[in-house]
Every structure is written in structure tokens, then in C-alpha cells.
Enzyme design. Structure first.
Site, short mmCIF file in Angstrom:
data_model
loop_
_atom_site.label_atom_id
_atom_site.label_comp_id
_atom_site.label_asym_id
_atom_site.label_seq_id
_atom_site.Cartn_x
_atom_site.Cartn_y
_atom_site.Cartn_z
N ARG A 108 4.17 -4.30 45.98
CA ARG A 108 3.51 -3.03 46.22
C ARG A 108 4.49 -1.91 45.90
NH1 ARG A 108 1.14 -4.36 52.16
NH2 ARG A 108 2.97 -5.70 52.18
N ARG B 248 -14.37 -6.78 46.75
CA ARG B 248 -13.31 -7.68 46.26
C ARG B 248 -13.31 -9.02 46.97
NH1 ARG B 248 -8.64 -2.95 46.05
NH2 ARG B 248 -9.63 -1.69 44.44
N ARG C 23 15.55 -8.91 64.76
CA ARG C 23 15.22 -9.52 63.48
C ARG C 23 16.26 -9.11 62.43
NH1 ARG C 23 9.68 -11.10 62.95
NH2 ARG C 23 9.12 -11.89 65.00
N PRO D 298 -7.58 -1.37 54.55
CA PRO D 298 -7.74 -0.62 55.79
C PRO D 298 -6.64 -0.95 56.79
CG PRO D 298 -9.83 -1.56 55.09
CD PRO D 298 -8.78 -2.14 54.21
N GLU D 299 -6.09 0.07 57.43
CA GLU D 299 -5.08 -0.11 58.46
C GLU D 299 -5.69 0.28 59.80
OE1 GLU D 299 -1.25 1.52 57.27
OE2 GLU D 299 -1.73 1.20 55.16
N HIS E 299 -22.90 -4.95 46.57
CA HIS E 299 -21.88 -5.89 47.04
C HIS E 299 -22.17 -6.36 48.46
CE1 HIS E 299 -19.69 -5.01 43.43
NE2 HIS E 299 -19.61 -3.73 43.74
N LYS F 180 -5.62 -4.80 63.04
CA LYS F 180 -6.62 -4.65 61.98
C LYS F 180 -7.82 -5.58 62.18
CE LYS F 180 -2.81 -3.83 58.74
NZ LYS F 180 -2.19 -4.24 57.47
#
Length: 341
Positions: free
Chosen positions: A327, A143, A217, A2-3, A116, A61
Site C-alpha cells: 500500500r 469486489r 512488540r 472501510p475503517e 452488485h 471493523k
């Protein structure tokens, strides 16, 4: 995972359906789900029992519900939380990969438990849902990467260059009384969230300063977008979507970007997350749902993420995928020119 739009959808549901309720009992069915709570399962349950869920707050988040004492019958439905003694405590939630916070209404809800289910909060005095108050707040996590804990609230010491002047009567001495997260007016946040930057939907975020930090950065722009200490809430899906909208390749070096380019990427990320929020977030399976168990459907509007081999919606070029930090990154090779090595 989830974002920001998915977590904000959950926060909004908690704000409407559980804020103001009192926790009467806590069941911890799997101790690992409260592993970040120092005192373990029994202490976690003890710290919550008899406490009122005073607000539902989010930064990036992270979600938290400030706790106040139950003042008994006739108490206001949704007290503001601290200020008296400041700073106070909060129930902190991180959904991880598959965590869900589900509201259950009606006595019969106890007859059916999610396979779950990890933690259940028995509630009293919650707002009505279709005429029935919420009886349970369930933390479901297939999970088990998510977690709950009770944490101390601390002052938000973030410097806000160019931000609004501190209003009179600041809640904390010598500290700007700016909300630390969406959903509360308090300049307080849980200690584990103190290092997390404001997100792009935060009205107090200094967008120009974030762009300057990004450019200072020595990294790649997609890595910078995912750095929660620079700007929070952006994950892999929305980073790819924002970069496509801005016409910037994810491997572009940040130190070579102009201020206008960095701002264009941040604006694109803001735009895509606002749109996703309007659709209830992005869900590819049953793992992400809101508090009523409904999935978001922004995946129907994705332009590049998960569309390898399909035509770019802007120019028709085939969308490509490449490996990125264990990813995947999706991009259009024509709209988003790869930087020279």
C-alpha cells in the site's frame, strides 16, 4: 477499505432502521458472499428466516446483529437478544473492500436491484423511514471481498487490566459483564471476532495497557496500529492521519518508544476517528456509503493521506509517499522525522 468510522456509521444506521425487524425471506444471489457460513447458502437462509434482528453491534471493523426468535404480533420492537439460554447466534458482516449494507423501503424497492446485489433479506416490522418501514436489507459488494455468515456467540474472555469492577449479577458465571461491542450490553461476540482487540472508541478499552503492548512488540508503529489483535478499527488512512497529528514517523520502532509517545499516537488516532465519525466516514468513490446510500465526506479534512506533493497543512513541506505493505504511506518529512537506520 472501510475503517472504524465507516463501519460505525453503518452500525448506527442498522440500529435505527432494521433492529427489531423479522427476517421473512432470504435471497442469496451469489454463494461466494456467504462462503464463511459453514452450511452454505441454503443453511444460511434457513438459519435467518423467522429470526428477529435484536441489536446492531460493532467491534473494530466487524458488525453483527444478534438473533432472537420471533414472538409474533405484540412482541417488543427491539428485544435484547440472548440472555435466557445464552449465548445464542448472530448475523456477522464484514464489509471487506467494497461491501455495503443498504436499507430499502417500500414495495417498489423490489423493482430496482443494485447490479452488485449479493444477498437480500426481506424484512417485516422494521422501524419507519420517512413514514415507510424498511422492506429489505441488501448486501451489495462490487469486489466480493466482504462476506455474511450466521455465527455462534461466545463469551468475551478478554482480560481487562485496570478495568471497572464486575457488576453484581453478571450474565455469565465468573465472567465480567462488560459489553463485548458497541450496541449491546452482552459480554458475547461472534466466535470469528474473539481474537479482535477492543477499539479506541470502546469505553472499556485500557489505553495505558494498549500502549504497553505496543511498546512490547518489536515492530514499527504503523504496523502496530494496523494489528487488529493490539487495537482494532484503525486502517491505512487513519493510521497515516494519526501519525501526522502525533508527529511520529510510521517506521519508528515501537520498542524504542516511551509510554507517553505511544499514548500520544493512540490519542491522535482516537481524535481523528471521532472527527471522521462526525462526518460520516471517508469515501473516495461510490464504494463506501451508509445504509441510505450516502457517502461520508471526511476526505476533505485529510491532512496527509492521498496528498503526495501538496504542502503540509502544518509546516508547508511537501507531503511524501512511500511503499508500505503493498500500500502507500503518506507523511510530512519535516513534522515526522524518519528514524535512523
Amino acid at each position: 477499505m472501510p475503517e472504524l468510522p465507516e463501519v460505525e456509521t453503518v452500525r448506527d444506521g442498522l440500529d435505527r432502521f432494521v433492529v427489531g425487524s423479522v427476517v421473512r425471506r432470504v435471497e442469496v444471489l451469489r454463494g461466494y458472499s456467504v462462503r464463511r457460513h459453514e452450511g452454505g447458502s441454503l443453511d444460511f437462509a434457513g438459519r435467518l428466516t423467522g429470526r428477529r434482528l435484536a441489536a446492531a453491534v460493532r467491534r473494530g471493523k466487524f458488525l453483527w446483529l444478534p438473533l432472537s426468535d420471533d414472538d409474533g404480533p405484540g412482541a417488543p420492537a427491539a428485544p435484547a437478544g440472548p440472555p435466557a439460554g445464552l449465548p445464542g447466534e448472530a448475523l456477522l458482516a464484514h464489509l471487506g473492500m467494497s461491501g455495503q449494507l443498504l436499507v430499502r423501503g417500500g414495495e417498489s424497492a423490489d423493482d430496482w436491484r443494485h447490479p452488485h446485489l449479493r444477498v437480500r433479506l426481506h424484512l417485516e416490522g422494521a422501524p419507519l423511514i420517512d413514514g415507510t418501514p424498511a422492506h429489505y436489507l441488501d448486501f451489495v459488494d462490487q469486489r466480493t471481498f466482504g462476506h455474511l455468515s450466521v455465527q455462534d456467540l461466545v463469551p468475551d474472555d478478554e482480560a481487562l487490566p485496570g478495568g471497572p469492577a464486575s457488576p453484581a449479577g453478571s450474565a455469565l458465571p465468573d465472567h465480567p459483564s462488560l459489553p463485548a461491542g458497541l450496541g449491546s450490553d452482552l459480554p458475547l461476540l461472534p466466535e470469528p471476532v474473539a481474537h479482535i482487540a477492543r477499539d479506541l472508541l470502546d469505553p472499556y478499552v485500557d489505553r495505558a495497557e494498549v500502549a504497553r503492548r505496543v511498546r512490547r512488540r518489536r515492530t514499527q508503529i504503523k504496523r502496530a496500529l494496523l494489528d487488529q489483535t493490539l487495537v482494532s478499527g484503525v486502517g491505512n488512512i487513519y493510521a497515516d492521519e494519526a501519525l501526522w497529528r502525533a508527529g511520529v514517523h510510521g517506521r519508528r520502532p515501537t520498542e524504542r518508544m516511551r509510554q507517553a509517545d505511544a499514548l500520544r499516537v493512540l490519542d491522535a488516532a482516537t481524535e481523528v476517528m471521532r472527527e471522521a465519525l462526525g462526518h460520516g466516514g471517508t469515501s473516495f468513490d461510490a464504494l463506501y456509503v451508509n445504509v441510505n446510500g450516502e457517502s461520508g465526506y471526511f476526505e476533505r479534512s485529510l491532512n496527509v493521506y492521498g496528498r503526495e506533493g501538496e504542502p503540509c497543512r502544518r509546516c508547508g513541506t511537501e507531503v511524501r509517499r512511500e511503499q508500505f505493505m503493498n500500500r502507500s504511506s503518506y507523511y510530512c518529512p519535516r513534522c515526522q522525522r524518519a528514524p535512523r537506520s
